[in-house]
Scaffold this active site. Structure first.
Site, PDB file in Angstrom:
ATOM      1  N   HIS A 138      -7.495   6.979  -3.189  1.00 17.81           N
ATOM      2  CA  HIS A 138      -7.414   5.604  -3.692  1.00 17.81           C
ATOM      3  C   HIS A 138      -7.654   4.623  -2.555  1.00 17.81           C
ATOM      4  O   HIS A 138      -7.536   4.989  -1.387  1.00 17.81           O
ATOM      5  CB  HIS A 138      -6.032   5.319  -4.313  1.00 17.81           C
ATOM      6  CG  HIS A 138      -5.895   5.803  -5.728  1.00 17.81           C
ATOM      7  ND1 HIS A 138      -5.379   7.039  -6.048  1.00 17.81           N
ATOM      8  CD2 HIS A 138      -6.212   5.216  -6.910  1.00 17.81           C
ATOM      9  CE1 HIS A 138      -5.388   7.191  -7.361  1.00 17.81           C
ATOM     10  NE2 HIS A 138      -5.885   6.103  -7.912  1.00 17.81           N
ATOM     11  N   LYS A 142      -3.197   0.511  -2.275  1.00 21.72           N
ATOM     12  CA  LYS A 142      -2.312   1.147  -3.267  1.00 21.72           C
ATOM     13  C   LYS A 142      -0.922   1.346  -2.683  1.00 21.72           C
ATOM     14  O   LYS A 142      -0.764   1.877  -1.583  1.00 21.72           O
ATOM     15  CB  LYS A 142      -2.909   2.486  -3.723  1.00 21.72           C
ATOM     16  CG  LYS A 142      -2.141   3.087  -4.878  1.00 21.72           C
ATOM     17  CD  LYS A 142      -2.898   4.193  -5.564  1.00 21.72           C
ATOM     18  CE  LYS A 142      -2.071   4.877  -6.639  1.00 21.72           C
ATOM     19  NZ  LYS A 142      -1.702   3.992  -7.737  1.00 21.72           N
TER      20      LYS A 142
END
Ligand SMILES: NC(=O)c1ccc[n+]([C@@H]2O[C@H](COP(=O)([O-])OP(=O)(O)OC[C@H]3O[C@@H](n4cnc5c(N)ncnc54)[C@H](O)[C@@H]3O)[C@@H](O)[C@H]2O)c1
Length: 252
Positions: A138, A142
Site C-alpha cells: 500500500h 496508510k
C-alpha cells in the site's frame, strides 16, 4: 431503481456516478454538502426510494441505520467503525423487519478474490508440496498494517488449509515454522493496494494477485449490493450476497 445516497463525500460522489451509469435515479443526503438534495434522512428525503447506501462516518452510522430501518428502507452500510455494535444493529433491523447489508470492503473485485480463495483453498489443502504465504503493498500514508483485507485473506487461507495453524504478520528474524502462514506488508509511494497470495513448491510458483486501481470497485460493489438487498428482509454480510449470487443463474 431509486436510490438514496447518504453521505456525499469521496465515496458518495463516486457511488452517485456509478449508480446513474447503471440507470438508477438517485437522491443525495448530506448535512454538510451544498451539492446534496437533502440535509437529513426522513420520510421526505427517501420518498419513493427502493434502497439507501450509507458512506458517512462511524459516529452517525448506527443512528442512520436505525432511521433508515424505521422508514423501511433496505440499506447498504459501507461506513466502517461501528462493528462492536453489530448485534444491536442486527436486532434493530430484525425487529423492524427491514433489510441491511454491510461490509468493511465492498470492492467487487476484492469480494470476487475472497470467493475465489474460498473455493480453491480446500484444493490447496490437498497438496502439501506447496507452501503458502501472502504479501500486501500500500501507499506510504496508510495508517494500519497489515491491511484489514490482508487479515481477511489470511483467515480464509488458515481456515481452509489444515497445515497452516497460525498467522504471522510481523517480520520473522528466525526460521519460520511450517505451520505458520506468513503475511507480510510493504509501504511505498502511492500504491492504492495490492494483495498477493503465493503458492510455492520446489518446481514452481503460483501467484494470485488483486490490484486496486481506484475507488470505483468499492462503489460498484455498493450499488450491486443495493440492487441485491432491495427485495430482501434481514441482516446480511457481503459474503452472504456473494454466496447467493454464486448459486443463482443471474448476471450482475
Ligand atoms: N466498506 C467499504 O468498502 C468502504 C470503502 C471506502 C470507504 N469506506 C468507509 O466509508 C465512510 C466514508 O468514507 P469517505 O471516504 O466517503 O468519507 P468522507 O469524509 O469523504 O465523506 C463522508 C461524508 O458523510 C457526510 N456525513 C456525515 N454525517 C452525515 C449524516 N448524518 N448524514 C449524511 N451525511 C453525513 C459528511 O458530511 C461527508 O460528506 C468511512 O467510514 C470509510 O471508512 C468503506
Amino acid at each position: 431503481m431509486n436510490i438514496a445516497i447518504v453521505g456525499l463525500g469521496k465515496m458518495g460522489k463516486i457511488i452517485s456516478e456509478i449508480a446513474k451509469k447503471r440507470g438508477h435515479e438517485i437522491v443525495t443526503i448530506d448535512p454538510a454538502s451544498k451539492d446534496a438534495d437533502f440535509p437529513s434522512i426522513d420520510q421526505k428525503s427517501v420518498a419513493g426510494c427502493h434502497a439507501a447506501i450509507d458512506f458517512t462516518h462511524p459516529s452517525v452510522a448506527i443512528k442512520n441505520a436505525e432511521t433508515l430501518a424505521d422508514l423501511g428502507m433496505p440499506t447498504v452500510m459501507g461506513t466502517t467503525g461501528w462493528y462492536e455494535k453489530e448485534q444491536e444493529v442486527k436486532s434493530y433491523i430484525e425487529q423492524k423487519d427491514s433489510a441491511f447489508i454491510y461490509a468493511s470492503n465492498f470492492s467487487l473485485g476484492m469480494n470476487l478474490f475472497f470467493t475465489i480463495l474460498k473455493q480453491i483453498s480446500p484444493l490447496i489443502d490437498r497438496f502439501d508440496a506447496y507452501d503458502v504465504a501472502g504479501i500486501e503493498y500500500h501507499h506510504n500514508k496508510k495508517a494500519d498494517s497489515p491491511s484489514g483485507t490482508a487479515k481477511t485473506i489470511a483467515e480464509i487461507l488458515k481456515n481452509n488449509i489444515d497445515r497452516k495453524k497460525t498467522i504471522t504478520y510481523d517480520m520473522v528474524d528466525r526460521v519460520i515454522g511450517k505451520d505458520e502462514l506468513h503475511f507480510a506488508s510493504l509501504r511505498c509511494g502511492s500504491i492504492p493496494g495490492m494483495h498477493k497470495v503465493i503458492l510455492d513448491s520446489e518446481a514452481d510458483t503460483i501467484e494470485l494477485t488483486h490490484i486496486a486501481r481506484n475507488r470505483e470497485g468499492f462503489a460498484l460493489g455498493a450499488v450491486l449490493a443495493a440492487e441485491w438487498v432491495a427485495d430482501k428482509k434481514g441482516f446480511f454480510t457481503v459474503d452472504q450476497m456473494m454466496q447467493s449470487i454464486l448459486t443463482q443463474d443471474r448476471q450482475l
